[in-house]
Design an enzyme around this catalytic site. Structure first.
Site, PDB file in Angstrom:
ATOM      1  N   TRP A   1      28.797  28.673  29.825  1.00  0.00           N
ATOM      2  CA  TRP A   1      27.540  28.095  29.577  1.00  0.00           C
ATOM      3  C   TRP A   1      26.715  29.531  29.855  1.00  0.00           C
ATOM      4  O   TRP A   1      25.240  29.324  29.519  1.00  0.00           O
ATOM      5  CB  TRP A   1      26.990  27.135  30.210  1.00  0.00           C
ATOM      6  CG  TRP A   1      27.317  27.140  31.867  1.00  0.00           C
ATOM      7  CD1 TRP A   1      28.111  26.727  33.154  1.00  0.00           C
ATOM      8  CD2 TRP A   1      26.270  28.157  32.944  1.00  0.00           C
ATOM      9  NE1 TRP A   1      27.565  27.108  33.983  1.00  0.00           N
ATOM     10  CE2 TRP A   1      26.714  28.137  34.518  1.00  0.00           C
ATOM     11  CE3 TRP A   1      25.234  28.950  32.521  1.00  0.00           C
ATOM     12  CZ2 TRP A   1      26.197  28.804  35.388  1.00  0.00           C
ATOM     13  CZ3 TRP A   1      24.808  29.730  33.982  1.00  0.00           C
ATOM     14  CH2 TRP A   1      25.489  29.552  34.638  1.00  0.00           C
TER      15      TRP A   1
ATOM     16  N   LYS B   1      36.267  24.326  23.166  1.00  0.00           N
ATOM     17  CA  LYS B   1      35.448  23.311  24.403  1.00  0.00           C
ATOM     18  C   LYS B   1      34.773  24.373  24.773  1.00  0.00           C
ATOM     19  O   LYS B   1      34.558  25.003  25.818  1.00  0.00           O
ATOM     20  CB  LYS B   1      36.504  22.486  25.106  1.00  0.00           C
ATOM     21  CG  LYS B   1      36.426  22.078  26.666  1.00  0.00           C
ATOM     22  CD  LYS B   1      34.385  20.907  25.401  1.00  0.00           C
ATOM     23  CE  LYS B   1      34.223  19.911  26.736  1.00  0.00           C
ATOM     24  NZ  LYS B   1      32.939  20.952  27.900  1.00  0.00           N
TER      25      LYS B   1
ATOM     26  N   GLY C   1      35.931  31.066  33.292  1.00  0.00           N
ATOM     27  CA  GLY C   1      34.971  30.269  34.190  1.00  0.00           C
ATOM     28  C   GLY C   1      35.128  30.675  35.674  1.00  0.00           C
ATOM     29  O   GLY C   1      36.118  32.157  36.145  1.00  0.00           O
TER      30      GLY C   1
ATOM     31  N   GLU D   1      39.651  34.898  32.247  1.00  0.00           N
ATOM     32  CA  GLU D   1      38.402  35.316  33.290  1.00  0.00           C
ATOM     33  C   GLU D   1      38.021  34.891  34.096  1.00  0.00           C
ATOM     34  O   GLU D   1      37.401  33.754  33.589  1.00  0.00           O
ATOM     35  CB  GLU D   1      37.838  35.891  32.016  1.00  0.00           C
ATOM     36  CG  GLU D   1      37.134  37.487  32.478  1.00  0.00           C
ATOM     37  CD  GLU D   1      36.226  37.171  32.443  1.00  0.00           C
ATOM     38  OE1 GLU D   1      35.302  36.728  33.865  1.00  0.00           O
ATOM     39  OE2 GLU D   1      34.946  36.777  31.754  1.00  0.00           O
ATOM     40  N   LEU D   2      38.287  35.020  34.997  1.00  0.00           N
ATOM     41  CA  LEU D   2      37.455  34.179  36.423  1.00  0.00           C
ATOM     42  C   LEU D   2      36.589  34.502  37.368  1.00  0.00           C
ATOM     43  O   LEU D   2      35.123  35.860  36.910  1.00  0.00           O
ATOM     44  CB  LEU D   2      38.850  33.390  36.859  1.00  0.00           C
ATOM     45  CG  LEU D   2      40.267  33.104  36.299  1.00  0.00           C
ATOM     46  CD1 LEU D   2      41.655  32.627  37.315  1.00  0.00           C
ATOM     47  CD2 LEU D   2      39.959  31.785  35.863  1.00  0.00           C
TER      48      LEU D   2
ATOM     49  N   CYS E   1      29.347  36.953  35.548  1.00  0.00           N
ATOM     50  CA  CYS E   1      30.745  37.083  36.450  1.00  0.00           C
ATOM     51  C   CYS E   1      30.885  38.474  37.153  1.00  0.00           C
ATOM     52  O   CYS E   1      31.744  38.501  37.776  1.00  0.00           O
ATOM     53  CB  CYS E   1      32.061  36.965  35.728  1.00  0.00           C
ATOM     54  SG  CYS E   1      32.131  37.587  33.758  1.00  0.00           S
TER      55      CYS E   1
ATOM     56  N   GLU F   1      30.860  34.072  45.559  1.00  0.00           N
ATOM     57  CA  GLU F   1      30.530  34.676  44.652  1.00  0.00           C
ATOM     58  C   GLU F   1      28.785  33.570  44.850  1.00  0.00           C
ATOM     59  O   GLU F   1      29.023  32.785  44.551  1.00  0.00           O
ATOM     60  CB  GLU F   1      31.171  34.320  43.015  1.00  0.00           C
ATOM     61  CG  GLU F   1      30.517  34.185  42.520  1.00  0.00           C
ATOM     62  CD  GLU F   1      31.043  34.701  40.556  1.00  0.00           C
ATOM     63  OE1 GLU F   1      31.496  35.157  39.664  1.00  0.00           O
ATOM     64  OE2 GLU F   1      32.056  33.500  40.808  1.00  0.00           O
TER      65      GLU F   1
END
Length: 484
Positions: free
Chosen positions: A154, A178, A231, A253-254, A287, A386
């Protein structure tokens, strides 16, 4: 102001817009005002299965097109997205909250991925291998992986979509997308752009709704050959475990916990401006934003004076209003995390240099001001968790070797930044920082032409650059015997 119909069919399957099989809907809210913007379809497992089937049926013809044919469609989509940039940016701000000036920048970034991969579609080269035997010819062919399950976040609801769809479509893959439940409207607009650009039926499919059911269906389907996800690290680990059942490829990609280092020889004005831009862009909900600030002792006083003065001037408000610098956090849970980390830090001795008090503005959204902490110690949650919010802890350091050790002391390895005018230090520190992305006197490193991705628990694979399209191909080796 853009108005929406009361109910929007938000599933795009096999070239048709439709409601969910169950008829269920879910509301989309403006996080600045808490007003309901519209309702969208709440898709489920059955809808996802239909989307996967459509993508599977479309794959042979799409992957069989030439790269130049796919490039023509992607280039048209780039042009259309540029033409629609203002309207889509306004929709993005209304459903996500970030200031319009950031939203319009994101939409242009999103279009740049379509342009870049329109160009890369014709450059997906194979390889000719000189054989050690005279009666053999050896070569490698890049071929599209197949059906892709793409799950996007988001916080960047436009650019994260095209950063995945651009290379996937260029390589010849078909996609089931999605988007995040909080921001489906931007995704709908991007799919409409691709539809208008001439993407054939079934090549791109959109399913909004039940995150768990949609995700599990993508994971369990034998037809889905790759999951690409942006996410949290926690969800990334879940996807890794579940995808093992079918040995799916993954591109993840975290999370991140980016350090930002200000050395004594830095341009302090530049460093303060860029630290502000990194940490408080999208209200800290990125991120790769700065999560830990380290300042060398000889310049800490001068630097902090500049930084806190600038941070105190940032304006909170509705992202659609001129002059807004910080929009709302996405939801109450995000705001609570900022407050909890602040309470933990101050209870352990940290001092608030600016911010630190809840906003008392007229809007109902989950706003929180830019907040900077000093006298921070390593045992505070804000130093190893984080944040994803406008809270910045600051530590002082003396030696280069010490700050590198501190910066690397994290399970994450997505992005790191430092400021210096010393060329030797620029090279030395860049090589020693254990991160996939390094910014030297730069805090906005993401661009379509360069690879983006982390190390350690910040993910696997790359997005962007010529490397990005390689995530969506398999390399087929052909050994051909010939008569001499």
């Amino acid at each position: 102001m853009i108005s929406f119909e009361k109910r929007i069919p938000s599933l795009f399957i096999n070239g048709e817009w439709r409601e969910a099989e169950t008829g269920k809907t879910v509301s989309v809210n403006n996080p600045a005002t808490m007003d309901v913007l519209t309702e969208v379809s709440y898709g489920d497992a059955g809808d996802t299965e239909a989307a996967v089937q459509a993508a599977e049926q479309a794959f042979p013809s799409w992957s069989g097109m030439t790269g130049r044919e796919r490039a023509t469609i992607l280039y048209k989509a780039y042009q259309l997205l540029e033409e629609e940039a203002d309207r889509i940016a306004r929709i993005l701000t209304m459903e996500q909250g970030k200031p319009y000036k950031e939203a319009i920048g994101e939409v242009h970034s999103a279009s740049s991925f379509l342009l870049w991969y329109a160009e890369e579609a014709s450059r997906l080269y194979g390889e000719w291998i000189p054989s050690s035997k005279k009666n053999k010819r050896l070569y490698v062919i890049p071929q599209a992986v197949g059906v892709i399950g793409a799950i996007t976040p988001w916080n960047f609801p436009a650019s994260m979509i095209t950063r995945k769809l651009g290379p996937a479509l260029a390589a010849g893959c078909t996609v089931v997308l999605k988007p995040a439940s909080a921001t489906p409207l931007t995704a709908i607009e991007i799919i409409k752009v691709l539809e208008r650009a001439g993407v054939p039926k079934g090549v791109v499919n959109l399913v909004t709704g039940n995150t768990k059911a949609i995700g599990e269906t993508l994971l369990q389907s034998n037809s889905v050959r790759l999951i690409t996800f942006t996410g949290s690290t926690e969800v990334g680990k879940y996807l890794m475990r579940e995808s093992a059942q079918h040995v799916k490829k993954l591109s993840l990609e975290l999370g991140g916990h980016a350090p930002i280092i200000v050395f004594e020889d830095a341009n302090l004005e530049q460093a303060a401006e860029m630290t502000l831009a990194s940490k408080f862009r999208n209200s800290g909900q990125t991120c790769i934003c700065a999560n830990r600030l380290y300042v060398q002792r000889p310049v800490v006083e001068a630097f902090m004076e500049k930084l806190t003065a600038k941070a105190s001037m940032l304006k909170l408000g509705n992202g659609m209003e001129d002059g807004t610098d910080l929009g709302p956090l996405i939801d109450e849970a995000a705001k609570k995390k900022v407050i909890d980390q602040l309470k933990d830090a101050t209870s352990k001795g940290a001092k608030v240099a600016c911010g630190g008090k809840e906003w008392e503005g007229a809007l109902d959204g989950n706003f929180y001001p830019a907040t900077i902490l000093t006298d921070v110690t390593d045992d505070m949650h804000v130093m190893y968790e984080e944040t994803f919010g406008p809270l910045l802890p600051v530590q002082v350091f003396d030696e280069e070797s010490d700050v590198i050790q501190k910066a690397n002391d994290s399970e994450y390895g997505l992005a790191a930044y430092f400021f210096t005018k010393n060329l030797d230090r620029s090279i030395r520190v860049s090589e020693k920082l254990e991160y996939g992305i390094i910014g030297v006197n730069d805090v906005i490193p993401a661009t379509a032409e360069a690879p983006f991705g982390g190390v350690k628990q910040s993910g696997v694979g790359k997005e962007g650059g010529h490397q990005g399209i390689h995530e969506y191909v398999e390399w087929k080796y052909v050994s051909m015997g010939i008569e001499e």
